[in-house]
Design a protein around this motif. Structure first.
Motif, PDB file in Angstrom:
ATOM      1  N   ASP A   1       1.453  18.736 -11.694  1.00 53.40           N
ATOM      2  CA  ASP A   1       1.485  18.732 -13.162  1.00 53.40           C
ATOM      3  C   ASP A   1       0.088  18.640 -13.770  1.00 53.40           C
ATOM      4  OD1 ASP A   1       1.159  16.180 -12.198  1.00 53.40           O
ATOM      5  OD2 ASP A   1       2.510  15.208 -13.625  1.00 53.40           O
ATOM      6  N   GLY A   2      -0.945  18.975 -12.983  1.00 53.97           N
ATOM      7  CA  GLY A   2      -2.270  19.177 -13.551  1.00 53.97           C
ATOM      8  C   GLY A   2      -3.196  17.982 -13.632  1.00 53.97           C
ATOM      9  N   TRP A   3      -2.880  16.865 -12.983  1.00 49.52           N
ATOM     10  CA  TRP A   3      -3.789  15.718 -12.959  1.00 49.52           C
ATOM     11  C   TRP A   3      -4.832  15.920 -11.856  1.00 49.52           C
ATOM     12  CZ3 TRP A   3      -2.653  10.480 -15.169  1.00 49.52           C
ATOM     13  CH2 TRP A   3      -1.638  10.528 -16.118  1.00 49.52           C
ATOM     14  N   LEU A   4      -6.078  15.517 -12.123  1.00 45.47           N
ATOM     15  CA  LEU A   4      -7.130  15.600 -11.115  1.00 45.47           C
ATOM     16  C   LEU A   4      -6.923  14.510 -10.066  1.00 45.47           C
ATOM     17  CD1 LEU A   4      -9.861  16.945 -10.282  1.00 45.47           C
ATOM     18  CD2 LEU A   4     -10.984  15.075 -11.524  1.00 45.47           C
ATOM     19  N   VAL A   5      -6.913  14.907  -8.798  1.00 46.84           N
ATOM     20  CA  VAL A   5      -6.728  13.969  -7.685  1.00 46.84           C
ATOM     21  C   VAL A   5      -8.104  13.504  -7.219  1.00 46.84           C
ATOM     22  CG1 VAL A   5      -5.776  13.654  -5.384  1.00 46.84           C
ATOM     23  CG2 VAL A   5      -4.629  15.179  -7.008  1.00 46.84           C
ATOM     24  N   THR A   6      -8.371  12.220  -7.288  1.00 38.61           N
ATOM     25  CA  THR A   6      -9.671  11.687  -6.892  1.00 38.61           C
ATOM     26  C   THR A   6      -9.628  11.186  -5.451  1.00 38.61           C
ATOM     27  OG1 THR A   6      -9.381   9.343  -7.452  1.00 38.61           O
ATOM     28  CG2 THR A   6      -9.820  10.864  -9.284  1.00 38.61           C
TER      29      THR A   6
ATOM     30  N   CYS B   1       0.828  -1.187   0.000  1.00 40.29           N
ATOM     31  CA  CYS B   1       0.000   0.000   0.000  1.00 40.29           C
ATOM     32  C   CYS B   1       0.866   1.242   0.000  1.00 40.29           C
ATOM     33  CB  CYS B   1      -0.895  -0.027   1.234  1.00 40.29           C
ATOM     34  SG  CYS B   1      -2.288   1.065   1.115  1.00 40.29           S
ATOM     35  N   GLY B   2       0.672   2.116  -0.982  1.00 41.76           N
ATOM     36  CA  GLY B   2       1.475   3.321  -1.067  1.00 41.76           C
ATOM     37  C   GLY B   2       0.750   4.541  -0.585  1.00 41.76           C
ATOM     38  N   ARG B   3      -0.252   4.393   0.271  1.00 42.21           N
ATOM     39  CA  ARG B   3      -1.096   5.514   0.657  1.00 42.21           C
ATOM     40  C   ARG B   3      -0.816   5.977   2.080  1.00 42.21           C
ATOM     41  NH1 ARG B   3      -4.613   2.669   3.645  1.00 42.21           N
ATOM     42  NH2 ARG B   3      -4.974   0.516   3.067  1.00 42.21           N
ATOM     43  N   ASP B   4      -1.207   7.215   2.370  1.00 47.11           N
ATOM     44  CA  ASP B   4      -0.989   7.765   3.700  1.00 47.11           C
ATOM     45  C   ASP B   4      -2.264   7.639   4.522  1.00 47.11           C
ATOM     46  OD1 ASP B   4      -1.546  11.305   3.018  1.00 47.11           O
ATOM     47  OD2 ASP B   4      -2.437   9.521   2.154  1.00 47.11           O
ATOM     48  N   LEU B   5      -2.751   6.423   4.693  1.00 42.22           N
ATOM     49  CA  LEU B   5      -3.959   6.165   5.450  1.00 42.22           C
ATOM     50  C   LEU B   5      -3.653   5.143   6.532  1.00 42.22           C
ATOM     51  CD1 LEU B   5      -6.332   5.823   2.408  1.00 42.22           C
ATOM     52  CD2 LEU B   5      -6.419   7.643   4.082  1.00 42.22           C
TER      53      LEU B   5
ATOM     54  N   VAL C   1      -4.761   7.602 -16.755  1.00 42.40           N
ATOM     55  CA  VAL C   1      -4.897   7.445 -15.309  1.00 42.40           C
ATOM     56  C   VAL C   1      -3.561   6.991 -14.744  1.00 42.40           C
ATOM     57  CG1 VAL C   1      -7.358   6.893 -15.379  1.00 42.40           C
ATOM     58  CG2 VAL C   1      -5.695   5.042 -15.527  1.00 42.40           C
ATOM     59  N   ARG C   2      -3.347   7.278 -13.473  1.00 39.37           N
ATOM     60  CA  ARG C   2      -2.139   6.820 -12.789  1.00 39.37           C
ATOM     61  C   ARG C   2      -2.425   6.669 -11.315  1.00 39.37           C
ATOM     62  NH1 ARG C   2       1.589  12.356 -13.252  1.00 39.37           N
ATOM     63  NH2 ARG C   2       0.583  13.520 -11.563  1.00 39.37           N
ATOM     64  N   VAL C   3      -1.542   5.933 -10.634  1.00 44.47           N
ATOM     65  CA  VAL C   3      -1.673   5.687  -9.197  1.00 44.47           C
ATOM     66  C   VAL C   3      -0.422   6.226  -8.527  1.00 44.47           C
ATOM     67  CG1 VAL C   3      -1.957   3.945  -7.409  1.00 44.47           C
ATOM     68  CG2 VAL C   3      -3.080   3.641  -9.626  1.00 44.47           C
ATOM     69  N   VAL C   4      -0.618   7.065  -7.493  1.00 50.94           N
ATOM     70  CA  VAL C   4       0.507   7.743  -6.846  1.00 50.94           C
ATOM     71  C   VAL C   4       0.483   7.511  -5.345  1.00 50.94           C
ATOM     72  CG1 VAL C   4       0.460   9.534  -8.641  1.00 50.94           C
ATOM     73  CG2 VAL C   4      -0.739   9.918  -6.473  1.00 50.94           C
ATOM     74  N   ASP C   5       1.625   7.795  -4.701  1.00 51.61           N
ATOM     75  CA  ASP C   5       1.705   7.688  -3.246  1.00 51.61           C
ATOM     76  C   ASP C   5       1.346   9.022  -2.605  1.00 51.61           C
ATOM     77  OD1 ASP C   5       3.926   9.343  -3.543  1.00 51.61           O
ATOM     78  OD2 ASP C   5       5.389   7.739  -3.185  1.00 51.61           O
ATOM     79  N   GLU C   6       1.545   9.111  -1.276  1.00 50.65           N
ATOM     80  CA  GLU C   6       1.148  10.322  -0.563  1.00 50.65           C
ATOM     81  C   GLU C   6       1.971  11.541  -0.953  1.00 50.65           C
ATOM     82  OE1 GLU C   6       4.111   8.117   2.003  1.00 50.65           O
ATOM     83  OE2 GLU C   6       2.378   7.641   0.751  1.00 50.65           O
ATOM     84  N   ARG C   7       3.117  11.323  -1.590  1.00 52.44           N
ATOM     85  CA  ARG C   7       3.940  12.444  -2.060  1.00 52.44           C
ATOM     86  C   ARG C   7       3.632  12.825  -3.512  1.00 52.44           C
ATOM     87  NH1 ARG C   7       6.949   8.765   0.371  1.00 52.44           N
ATOM     88  NH2 ARG C   7       7.729   7.963  -1.616  1.00 52.44           N
ATOM     89  N   GLY C   8       2.711  12.099  -4.136  1.00 51.19           N
ATOM     90  CA  GLY C   8       2.366  12.374  -5.512  1.00 51.19           C
ATOM     91  C   GLY C   8       3.268  11.682  -6.513  1.00 51.19           C
ATOM     92  N   GLU C   9       4.122  10.766  -6.049  1.00 49.95           N
ATOM     93  CA  GLU C   9       5.025  10.053  -6.950  1.00 49.95           C
ATOM     94  C   GLU C   9       4.346   8.792  -7.479  1.00 49.95           C
ATOM     95  OE1 GLU C   9       8.660   9.307  -4.914  1.00 49.95           O
ATOM     96  OE2 GLU C   9       9.088  11.434  -4.555  1.00 49.95           O
TER      97      GLU C   9
ATOM     98  N   VAL D   1      -1.160  -0.297  -4.200  1.00 45.32           N
ATOM     99  CA  VAL D   1      -2.342   0.540  -4.010  1.00 45.32           C
ATOM    100  C   VAL D   1      -1.934   1.968  -3.650  1.00 45.32           C
ATOM    101  CG1 VAL D   1      -4.366   0.925  -2.558  1.00 45.32           C
ATOM    102  CG2 VAL D   1      -3.793  -1.383  -3.313  1.00 45.32           C
ATOM    103  N   GLY D   2      -2.566   2.929  -4.285  1.00 39.91           N
ATOM    104  CA  GLY D   2      -2.335   4.335  -3.981  1.00 39.91           C
ATOM    105  C   GLY D   2      -3.522   5.165  -4.427  1.00 39.91           C
ATOM    106  N   ARG D   3      -3.318   6.458  -4.484  1.00 38.06           N
ATOM    107  CA  ARG D   3      -4.380   7.386  -4.867  1.00 38.06           C
ATOM    108  C   ARG D   3      -4.501   7.450  -6.389  1.00 38.06           C
ATOM    109  NH1 ARG D   3      -8.018  10.408  -1.536  1.00 38.06           N
ATOM    110  NH2 ARG D   3      -6.313  10.459  -0.048  1.00 38.06           N
ATOM    111  N   LEU D   4      -5.728   7.413  -6.871  1.00 33.00           N
ATOM    112  CA  LEU D   4      -5.989   7.460  -8.310  1.00 33.00           C
ATOM    113  C   LEU D   4      -6.038   8.905  -8.791  1.00 33.00           C
ATOM    114  CD1 LEU D   4      -6.792   6.115 -11.001  1.00 33.00           C
ATOM    115  CD2 LEU D   4      -9.176   6.175 -10.204  1.00 33.00           C
ATOM    116  N   GLN D   5      -5.340   9.182  -9.890  1.00 34.64           N
ATOM    117  CA  GLN D   5      -5.389  10.481 -10.549  1.00 34.64           C
ATOM    118  C   GLN D   5      -5.756  10.270 -12.013  1.00 34.64           C
ATOM    119  OE1 GLN D   5      -1.617  12.492  -9.944  1.00 34.64           O
ATOM    120  NE2 GLN D   5      -2.012  12.843  -7.763  1.00 34.64           N
ATOM    121  N   VAL D   6      -6.371  11.297 -12.628  1.00 29.44           N
ATOM    122  CA  VAL D   6      -6.837  11.187 -14.000  1.00 29.44           C
ATOM    123  C   VAL D   6      -6.607  12.506 -14.724  1.00 29.44           C
ATOM    124  CG1 VAL D   6      -9.193  11.823 -13.317  1.00 29.44           C
ATOM    125  CG2 VAL D   6      -8.833  10.578 -15.454  1.00 29.44           C
ATOM    126  N   THR D   7      -6.346  12.434 -16.013  1.00 34.17           N
ATOM    127  CA  THR D   7      -6.206  13.626 -16.838  1.00 34.17           C
ATOM    128  C   THR D   7      -6.721  13.313 -18.231  1.00 34.17           C
ATOM    129  OG1 THR D   7      -4.669  15.383 -17.503  1.00 34.17           O
ATOM    130  CG2 THR D   7      -3.872  13.134 -17.709  1.00 34.17           C
TER     131      THR D   7
END
Length: 601
Positions: free
Chosen positions: A451-456, A35-39, A408-416, A423-429
């Motif tokens: 860099d302008g991706w919507l954070v869901t 899990c790459g999330r800050d939860l 779409v992409r999946v990022v960690d709590e730092r946005g990487e 598992v991480g946060r889903l972003q879409v553009t």
């Protein structure tokens, strides 16, 4: 055989499941999904850095430009088509109208709006119980350069005020308009009055619009529970429609069926406007009429020779349950090839049952398409072809690949960007993705990455080239030291023979909470509706037993409710936030209460 939860997302493995219903995972990833999330989470299994992995980024490819640049141009083109719109009302009566008839009706309503003083750019709230009136008013706004904001027919004065506040001020069109509205809302009366006022007025050409002008507004939840408006431009709406058509081979021969409300983004944008762009045959049935008898959904699919339709996963479950009691139908569903399943977590068990139950009526085994989208992407922008496979039901169902023009992409709590399988946060553009909201009459920046991706608000990972959405970041519930998504607990409850499908809600609440909601560590509260004839107290005992055997949960608040106590949205989804307000009233076994034994609900 029980498959334990993936420890990177849910902490230590859970106790064995109840033997009568196998449960668990066969995800196409490592046995442990880190899990790459800050939860809050249980122990995280580190990702094996010695195994190369691609970044969790998926691209839908290039999107060719649409043949038209605005919604008005799309309707003008559809006028030349022999196809049109079928509207099935709350009594089951069907009304057919060509696109030419729709255009002419909209032109009359537009003249009525203009005569009342509405000008290009005016925000117009549409609140009407008649689908024909809503479509006429919607296209009247489009042709006149006004911006429609459809809302539910049941919207009261307070909600109308909140909608108007979100966009600054607005005109209000509809039936039986609520009284006591403030000066920010200008009531105009019913659509029929505007239609009558515009009759005989020479038709004016559509107002010239640009692709990046506002086309339609749709509401979504905002901070403090107040709604905010998602401003969709012509480009947002048409690029999504064009991309879906390219991804799934839709065209002028498509025959579609929607029974979700036309005041919802799924009804008006995902289906109606898309099908106007395609100039194809489209059917819209009253939501309450179908919900009263879910088999009417497929009655219409059969009689109208439908190939494209959709519903959220709970509707699939309810239909399967109803069909088991009334199996004698003479449907021919062999033409159904694109049955979208989205708007709620897609459950492997439910879709398998749906495919198996309808196979005898000719439904192709690959007809169901799980998908993902949101109002901020002009509805669905990712989908897949459901393949049940063998073994126990999967914990999460892949929702597929992005449509052309979307990434779409999946990022960690730092946005990487994370590796695949994490598992991480889903972003879409992409072309259909909005970057701002209207809130309190002002433009507010949406949550965007650097860099302008919507954070869901969704958590997800990528595996085998497909996106897998695991659940919402705020939907985690801790059970016996492990984290589970609320929809997983709900699905386990709804497996029980004593519980009706699409009726369970699981929410976190402090286990020792009193009336003030304060207490110990967060545990679950579960609401559900028992089947008719099952005493609520008996059903509550069975639900607690399931939670104990499946998840190792001891202190769980459980309450059986009647249907009128389960608040639902216009699309039939349960309003979890409203039920959360009742959490202190839910029964907890720690109180050592005797089970209730009163009669059936």
């Amino acid at each position: 055989m029980t498959v334990p939860p993936r420890t990177g997302c849910s902490g230590p493995p859970a106790p064995p499941a109840a033997p009568e219903v196998p449960y668990g995972g066969d995800l196409p990833a490592d046995p442990d999904v880190p899990c790459g999330r800050d939860l809050p989470a249980g122990p995280v299994v580190p990702y094996r850095r010695d195994v190369p992995a691609a970044p969790a980024v998926l691209h839908g490819g290039d999107l060719p430009g649409p043949a038209v640049g605005t919604l008005g141009e799309a309707l003008l083109r559809a006028v030349r088509s022999p196809h049109g719109v079928v509207l099935v009302d709350r009594d089951g009566t069907a009304t057919r109208r060509t696109y030419r008839e729709l255009y002419d009706d909209a032109a009359r309503v537009r003249a009525g709006l203009a005569g009342a003083g509405a000008r290009p750019g005016t925000r117009v709230i549409l609140r009407t119980a008649e689908a024909a009136d809503l479509l006429a008013a919607f296209w009247a706004c489009v042709l006149g350069g006004m911006v429609p904001l459809p809302v539910s027919r049941d919207t009261g004065a307070d909600a109308v005020e909140e909608a108007a506040a979100a966009v600054g001020e607005a005109w209000l069109v509809g039936d039986a308009l609520p009284a006591g509205l403030s000066a920010r809302v200008r009531p105009l009366g019913p659509v029929r009055a505007l239609r009558a006022a515009g009759a005989g007025v020479p038709s004016a050409p559509p107002v010239t619009a640009r692709p990046d002008d506002l086309a339609v507004l749709t509401l979504t939840s905002g901070s403090g529970g107040r709604p905010k408006a998602v401003p969709l431009t012509h480009r947002h709406v048409l690029s999504r429609a064009r991309a879906t058509a390219l991804a799934r081979g839709l065209g002028t021969r498509t025959r579609s069926l929607n029974w979700m409300p036309l005041d919802h983004v799924s009804g008006i944008v995902m289906f109606h406007v898309r099908d106007v762009l395609l100039s194809c045959h489209q059917v819209h049935a009253d939501t309450a009429w179908v919900r009263a008898d879910p088999l009417r959904w497929l009655d219409l699919a059969d009689s109208e020779r439908i190939d494209t339709t959709w519903a959220p996963n709970p509707a699939f479950a309810v239909l399967v349950d109803r069909l088991a009691r009334e199996p004698h139908r003479d449907w021919d569903l062999s033409g159904l090839r694109y049955v979208m399943n989205g708007g709620a977590p897609v459950k492997d068990r439910v879709v398998r049952q749906f495919v198996a139950a309808l196979g005898r009526y000719g439904l192709p085994p690959d007809a169901v398409h799980p998908g993902w989208g949101m109002p901020e992407t002009a509805s669905g922008v990712v989908d897949s072809v459901f393949t049940p496979g063998g073994g126990p039901p999967r914990r999460f169902v892949p929702v597929g690949v992005p449509h052309p023009g979307v990434s779409v992409r999946v990022v960690d709590e730092r946005g990487e960007v994370l590796p695949t399988g994490v598992v991480g946060r889903l972003q879409v553009t992409g072309a259909p993705v909005v970057h701002a909201y209207l809130e309190d009459g002002a433009v507010r920046r949406a949550p965007l990455s650097a860099d302008g991706w919507l954070v869901t608000d969704d958590l997800a990972y990528v595996a085998d080239g497909e996106l897998v959405v695991t659940g919402r970041a705020d939907g985690l519930v801790e059970l016996n030291g492990a984290e589970w998504y609320g929809h997983e607990i709900e699905d386990a409850v709804e497996e029980l023979p004593c519980v009706l499908p699409a009726s369970a809600v699981a929410r976190p609440v402090p286990v020792g909470a009193g009336e003030d909601g304060e207490g110990g560590p967060a545990g679950p509260a579960v609401f559900f509706r028992p089947r008719p004839g099952v005493p609520p107290g008996t059903a509550e005992v069975r639900v607690r037993e399931r939670l104990r055997s499946r998840f190792g949960a001891e202190a769980v608040r459980v309450r059986a409710l009647a249907e009128h106590e389960l608040p639902r949205t216009a699309t039939g989804k349960l309003r979890r936030s409203e039920l959360a307000a009742r959490l202190p009233d839910a029964r907890c076994p720690a109180a050592a209460e005797a089970p209730r034994t009163e009669g059936p609900t």
